[in-house]
Design an enzyme around this catalytic site. Sequence first.
Site, PDB file in Angstrom:
ATOM      1  N   VAL A  38      74.115 -29.511  58.919  1.00  0.00           N
ATOM      2  CA  VAL A  38      75.396 -30.122  59.263  1.00  0.00           C
ATOM      3  C   VAL A  38      75.385 -31.522  58.671  1.00  0.00           C
ATOM      4  O   VAL A  38      74.495 -32.327  58.950  1.00  0.00           O
ATOM      5  CB  VAL A  38      75.622 -30.170  60.794  1.00  0.00           C
ATOM      6  CG1 VAL A  38      76.935 -30.874  61.112  1.00  0.00           C
ATOM      7  CG2 VAL A  38      75.613 -28.762  61.379  1.00  0.00           C
ATOM      8  N   TYR A  39      76.384 -31.787  57.802  1.00  0.00           N
ATOM      9  CA  TYR A  39      76.487 -33.076  57.120  1.00  0.00           C
ATOM     10  C   TYR A  39      77.475 -33.970  57.848  1.00  0.00           C
ATOM     11  O   TYR A  39      78.507 -33.509  58.324  1.00  0.00           O
ATOM     12  CB  TYR A  39      76.926 -32.877  55.665  1.00  0.00           C
ATOM     13  CG  TYR A  39      75.813 -32.321  54.820  1.00  0.00           C
ATOM     14  CD1 TYR A  39      74.961 -33.171  54.126  1.00  0.00           C
ATOM     15  CD2 TYR A  39      75.595 -30.953  54.742  1.00  0.00           C
ATOM     16  CE1 TYR A  39      73.925 -32.667  53.360  1.00  0.00           C
ATOM     17  CE2 TYR A  39      74.556 -30.440  53.977  1.00  0.00           C
ATOM     18  CZ  TYR A  39      73.729 -31.301  53.287  1.00  0.00           C
ATOM     19  OH  TYR A  39      72.690 -30.803  52.538  1.00  0.00           O
ATOM     20  N   TYR A  40      77.144 -35.263  57.896  1.00  0.00           N
ATOM     21  CA  TYR A  40      77.955 -36.262  58.584  1.00  0.00           C
ATOM     22  C   TYR A  40      78.425 -37.311  57.592  1.00  0.00           C
ATOM     23  O   TYR A  40      77.729 -37.614  56.627  1.00  0.00           O
ATOM     24  CB  TYR A  40      77.132 -36.937  59.696  1.00  0.00           C
ATOM     25  CG  TYR A  40      76.815 -35.985  60.819  1.00  0.00           C
ATOM     26  CD1 TYR A  40      77.643 -35.914  61.930  1.00  0.00           C
ATOM     27  CD2 TYR A  40      75.719 -35.141  60.752  1.00  0.00           C
ATOM     28  CE1 TYR A  40      77.370 -35.027  62.957  1.00  0.00           C
ATOM     29  CE2 TYR A  40      75.435 -34.249  61.774  1.00  0.00           C
ATOM     30  CZ  TYR A  40      76.272 -34.199  62.877  1.00  0.00           C
ATOM     31  OH  TYR A  40      76.010 -33.314  63.880  1.00  0.00           O
TER      32      TYR A  40
ATOM     33  N   VAL B 183      81.143 -33.271  58.804  1.00  0.00           N
ATOM     34  CA  VAL B 183      82.034 -32.951  57.696  1.00  0.00           C
ATOM     35  C   VAL B 183      82.069 -31.446  57.467  1.00  0.00           C
ATOM     36  O   VAL B 183      83.141 -30.843  57.380  1.00  0.00           O
ATOM     37  CB  VAL B 183      81.582 -33.670  56.407  1.00  0.00           C
ATOM     38  CG1 VAL B 183      82.413 -33.254  55.217  1.00  0.00           C
ATOM     39  CG2 VAL B 183      81.615 -35.167  56.599  1.00  0.00           C
ATOM     40  N   MET B 184      80.898 -30.848  57.365  1.00  0.00           N
ATOM     41  CA  MET B 184      80.816 -29.424  57.043  1.00  0.00           C
ATOM     42  C   MET B 184      79.392 -28.951  57.303  1.00  0.00           C
ATOM     43  O   MET B 184      78.453 -29.734  57.225  1.00  0.00           O
ATOM     44  CB  MET B 184      81.180 -29.208  55.569  1.00  0.00           C
ATOM     45  CG  MET B 184      81.243 -27.758  55.135  1.00  0.00           C
ATOM     46  SD  MET B 184      81.779 -27.601  53.408  1.00  0.00           S
ATOM     47  CE  MET B 184      83.547 -27.633  53.632  1.00  0.00           C
TER      48      MET B 184
END
Length: 195
Positions: A38-40, A108-109
Amino acid sequence: MTEMEIKASLGDMEQARLDEAAARLGFRQTGVCAEEDVYYNGIGRDFRTTDEALRLRVHTQDGKTEAAVTYKGAKQDARSQTRLELETAVADAQTMRAILERLGFRAVMAVRKTRRTLQCGKTTLCLDEVDGLGRYLELETLAPDELGAAEKERRIDGLLRLLDELGVPRGQLERRSYLELLMARAMSKKSDQGV
């Protein structure tokens, strides 16, 4: 540490042919796992424009789940995905997710993949099946941050030669991260739908 990495799309390349080439070069499988990254996005700066990344990875292998938070700096050259990487283990992914969100970081995604890892000396070969993207190969090695530019170039050349020996055409090299590829695909779909 600096992560020196090249990545290539495997498209319809035969897995058996790639496995034979890897074995001939001395690579041995060390595991198969499922990963969710999980990207932030940053607070006060947009990581998409600074080419940085902050991710929370949940790694599951043989029924055991581990988590780590990773910061990746901007890419350092035009030929590879070489960048500063800082990573630390996280005891509880859910708690870390809550901490990041309460501090204002926005997810983000998520990138989900099945990863087969092979090792030969200090070089890692990852065979990834990425949800929504397909099959990719990553070749990577770690280097001290203070490594000189000439030595970094020499090591990247070594990874590229290894790609050649594996029979993967250089035309299939990809510098974008899985996150960037998935975001581009999502934008393309929106554009196709007239959104």
